[in-house]
Design a protein around this motif. Sequence first.
Motif, PDB file in Angstrom:
ATOM      1  N   SER A  96      12.320  -0.786 -76.594  1.00  0.00           N
ATOM      2  CA  SER A  96      12.120  -0.244 -77.947  1.00  0.00           C
ATOM      3  C   SER A  96      13.413   0.341 -78.491  1.00  0.00           C
ATOM      4  O   SER A  96      13.767   0.145 -79.666  1.00  0.00           O
ATOM      5  CB  SER A  96      11.029   0.829 -77.953  1.00  0.00           C
ATOM      6  N   GLU A  97      14.130   1.057 -77.631  1.00  0.00           N
ATOM      7  CA  GLU A  97      15.394   1.673 -78.036  1.00  0.00           C
ATOM      8  C   GLU A  97      16.450   0.624 -78.384  1.00  0.00           C
ATOM      9  O   GLU A  97      17.153   0.734 -79.395  1.00  0.00           O
ATOM     10  CB  GLU A  97      15.905   2.546 -76.883  1.00  0.00           C
ATOM     11  N   LEU A  98      16.539  -0.405 -77.544  1.00  0.00           N
ATOM     12  CA  LEU A  98      17.487  -1.497 -77.821  1.00  0.00           C
ATOM     13  C   LEU A  98      17.162  -2.160 -79.161  1.00  0.00           C
ATOM     14  O   LEU A  98      18.053  -2.456 -79.955  1.00  0.00           O
ATOM     15  CB  LEU A  98      17.443  -2.548 -76.700  1.00  0.00           C
ATOM     16  N   ALA A  99      15.881  -2.363 -79.424  1.00  0.00           N
ATOM     17  CA  ALA A  99      15.466  -2.997 -80.682  1.00  0.00           C
ATOM     18  C   ALA A  99      15.840  -2.125 -81.875  1.00  0.00           C
ATOM     19  O   ALA A  99      16.342  -2.619 -82.892  1.00  0.00           O
ATOM     20  CB  ALA A  99      13.964  -3.257 -80.664  1.00  0.00           C
ATOM     21  N   ASP A 100      15.606  -0.815 -81.741  1.00  0.00           N
ATOM     22  CA  ASP A 100      15.941   0.103 -82.837  1.00  0.00           C
ATOM     23  C   ASP A 100      17.437   0.074 -83.137  1.00  0.00           C
ATOM     24  O   ASP A 100      17.847   0.049 -84.295  1.00  0.00           O
ATOM     25  CB  ASP A 100      15.525   1.540 -82.478  1.00  0.00           C
ATOM     26  N   ASN A 101      18.234   0.044 -82.077  1.00  0.00           N
ATOM     27  CA  ASN A 101      19.689   0.060 -82.262  1.00  0.00           C
ATOM     28  C   ASN A 101      20.228  -1.255 -82.811  1.00  0.00           C
ATOM     29  O   ASN A 101      21.276  -1.289 -83.435  1.00  0.00           O
ATOM     30  CB  ASN A 101      20.388   0.375 -80.935  1.00  0.00           C
ATOM     31  N   ALA A 102      19.502  -2.339 -82.547  1.00  0.00           N
ATOM     32  CA  ALA A 102      19.993  -3.656 -82.991  1.00  0.00           C
ATOM     33  C   ALA A 102      19.717  -3.896 -84.474  1.00  0.00           C
ATOM     34  O   ALA A 102      20.327  -4.769 -85.089  1.00  0.00           O
ATOM     35  CB  ALA A 102      19.341  -4.753 -82.163  1.00  0.00           C
ATOM     36  N   ASN A 103      18.791  -3.114 -85.059  1.00  0.00           N
ATOM     37  CA  ASN A 103      18.492  -3.236 -86.484  1.00  0.00           C
ATOM     38  C   ASN A 103      18.197  -4.696 -86.861  1.00  0.00           C
ATOM     39  O   ASN A 103      18.895  -5.309 -87.654  1.00  0.00           O
ATOM     40  CB  ASN A 103      19.684  -2.691 -87.292  1.00  0.00           C
ATOM     41  N   ILE A 104      17.144  -5.242 -86.276  1.00  0.00           N
ATOM     42  CA  ILE A 104      16.828  -6.665 -86.389  1.00  0.00           C
ATOM     43  C   ILE A 104      16.187  -6.994 -87.734  1.00  0.00           C
ATOM     44  O   ILE A 104      15.321  -6.279 -88.221  1.00  0.00           O
ATOM     45  CB  ILE A 104      15.843  -7.054 -85.259  1.00  0.00           C
ATOM     46  N   ALA A 105      16.613  -8.123 -88.302  1.00  0.00           N
ATOM     47  CA  ALA A 105      15.937  -8.649 -89.492  1.00  0.00           C
ATOM     48  C   ALA A 105      14.767  -9.507 -89.011  1.00  0.00           C
ATOM     49  O   ALA A 105      14.965 -10.606 -88.515  1.00  0.00           O
ATOM     50  CB  ALA A 105      16.907  -9.480 -90.319  1.00  0.00           C
ATOM     51  N   LYS A 106      13.554  -8.970 -89.131  1.00  0.00           N
ATOM     52  CA  LYS A 106      12.386  -9.702 -88.629  1.00  0.00           C
ATOM     53  C   LYS A 106      12.000 -10.807 -89.610  1.00  0.00           C
ATOM     54  O   LYS A 106      12.036 -10.591 -90.827  1.00  0.00           O
ATOM     55  CB  LYS A 106      11.199  -8.749 -88.459  1.00  0.00           C
ATOM     56  N   PRO A 107      11.608 -11.978 -89.088  1.00  0.00           N
ATOM     57  CA  PRO A 107      11.132 -13.026 -89.995  1.00  0.00           C
ATOM     58  C   PRO A 107       9.847 -12.591 -90.692  1.00  0.00           C
ATOM     59  O   PRO A 107       9.095 -11.768 -90.167  1.00  0.00           O
ATOM     60  CB  PRO A 107      10.882 -14.226 -89.074  1.00  0.00           C
ATOM     61  N   ALA A 108       9.597 -13.154 -91.877  1.00  0.00           N
ATOM     62  CA  ALA A 108       8.410 -12.781 -92.653  1.00  0.00           C
ATOM     63  C   ALA A 108       7.148 -13.246 -91.936  1.00  0.00           C
ATOM     64  O   ALA A 108       7.120 -14.304 -91.309  1.00  0.00           O
ATOM     65  CB  ALA A 108       8.477 -13.417 -94.035  1.00  0.00           C
ATOM     66  N   THR A 109       6.102 -12.446 -92.038  1.00  0.00           N
ATOM     67  CA  THR A 109       4.831 -12.803 -91.412  1.00  0.00           C
ATOM     68  C   THR A 109       4.141 -13.933 -92.173  1.00  0.00           C
ATOM     69  O   THR A 109       4.201 -13.988 -93.401  1.00  0.00           O
ATOM     70  CB  THR A 109       3.891 -11.577 -91.350  1.00  0.00           C
ATOM     71  N   HIS A 110       3.524 -14.866 -91.448  1.00  0.00           N
ATOM     72  CA  HIS A 110       2.655 -15.873 -92.079  1.00  0.00           C
ATOM     73  C   HIS A 110       1.200 -15.465 -91.902  1.00  0.00           C
ATOM     74  O   HIS A 110       0.371 -15.639 -92.773  1.00  0.00           O
ATOM     75  CB  HIS A 110       2.813 -17.241 -91.385  1.00  0.00           C
TER      76      HIS A 110
END
Length: 389
Positions: A240-254
């Motif tokens: 979770s911490e790694l994800a927060d730090n990476a500031n990921i652009a999540k693909p849009a939900t279908h």
Amino acid sequence: MSTTSSTSNSSLATQDTVRFQEIVCSDQQSKIAVATLCNPKALNALTQNMLVLLNDQLDKWHDDDAVLCVILNGEGEKAFCAGGDVRTLHDKMKHAPIEDAKAYAEAFFGTEYQCDYLIHTYTKPIIAWGEGIVMGGGMGLFMGASHKVVTPDSRLAMPEIHIGLFPDVGATYFLNRLDDDIGLFLGLTGVMMNGTDALDVRLADHMNAPADKQKLLHQLQQTDWNSIEDSYDYLTEVLSELADNANIAKPATHLLPLIPDIQRACASDTLEEVFDNIQALPCNEKWMQAAQRNLMDGSPITAHICFRQLKQYHQLSLADCFRLELILGLRSVEFGEFQEGVRARLVDKDGLPNWTYAHISQVPKSVIDNLFTSLWREQEHPLAMLGHH
């Protein structure tokens, strides 16, 4: 992994193996185990050889007290694992006597399902790094892991309807554990989900950047494991911490906005009604159009098997699900729809399977009943030992 020299014939360079590493942590005692599926030319499709290697090594790591957790990933960025090696199975069905083809299928599916079951019942954390394509047999490995990681480019599906098989590798269990009838829709349409969709329906736990994998390994190696009370919780925090730090652009939900419509469409008691309801869903989005087309073009027999799996078998234990799927797998090899599907989609690639029945309304109930009929007495089932440790 054995490397072949650059001068070698390219056919010799096809590698179907699994690379195993044990990374010693800074305390010089604890180990992080890493298994990498290495069949990149085939998008890490699982061969019999790979399944035997993986199953045996996971068993050893399970019994090794120094191993704290396992990371399961695929070679390259394109795929975690695109499925089982069904082309070899097709060749056996086409050229070998039926009893030989069934014996091969029993060994292949039997090993695959044992490996999937082992992952589901492991008593140490397994992080499955689902980067790129995670389909079919890849979902079988992925869904049993305690920490299911997707990346922004992940694409997940149970696409068996395309090839006349059925959602297997434990799907009778894991698709039945999704919110009402979502699993039925995913099985009937074989539709491709992105990482956001997978998180939305709880087929995945974390979305991380591809670069987080090395950071994760590094952090786990540096961890003072003696101070960690619960390794499962700790890994959840780290990811979770790694994800927060990476500031990921999540693909849009279908999937998320369509869930109420999908659930209404799939709630009916007959496959014919569900089929018509899905075709009638508003399809102003390419994703839904693809789902509808997949169902329309897919095997009517697969649709019937999937409908029964997800309407009648949601109470089955995990072990019983795998036992049922082995019966269905061998019956599918006998029946021939599966061979024709693989021929059309993967071998000749004409995309025009000649299904046994043109429409779901034409499939006799007796044909489906037979596919669900065991080839063994209960105690003689090849997977009789699952769940009886």
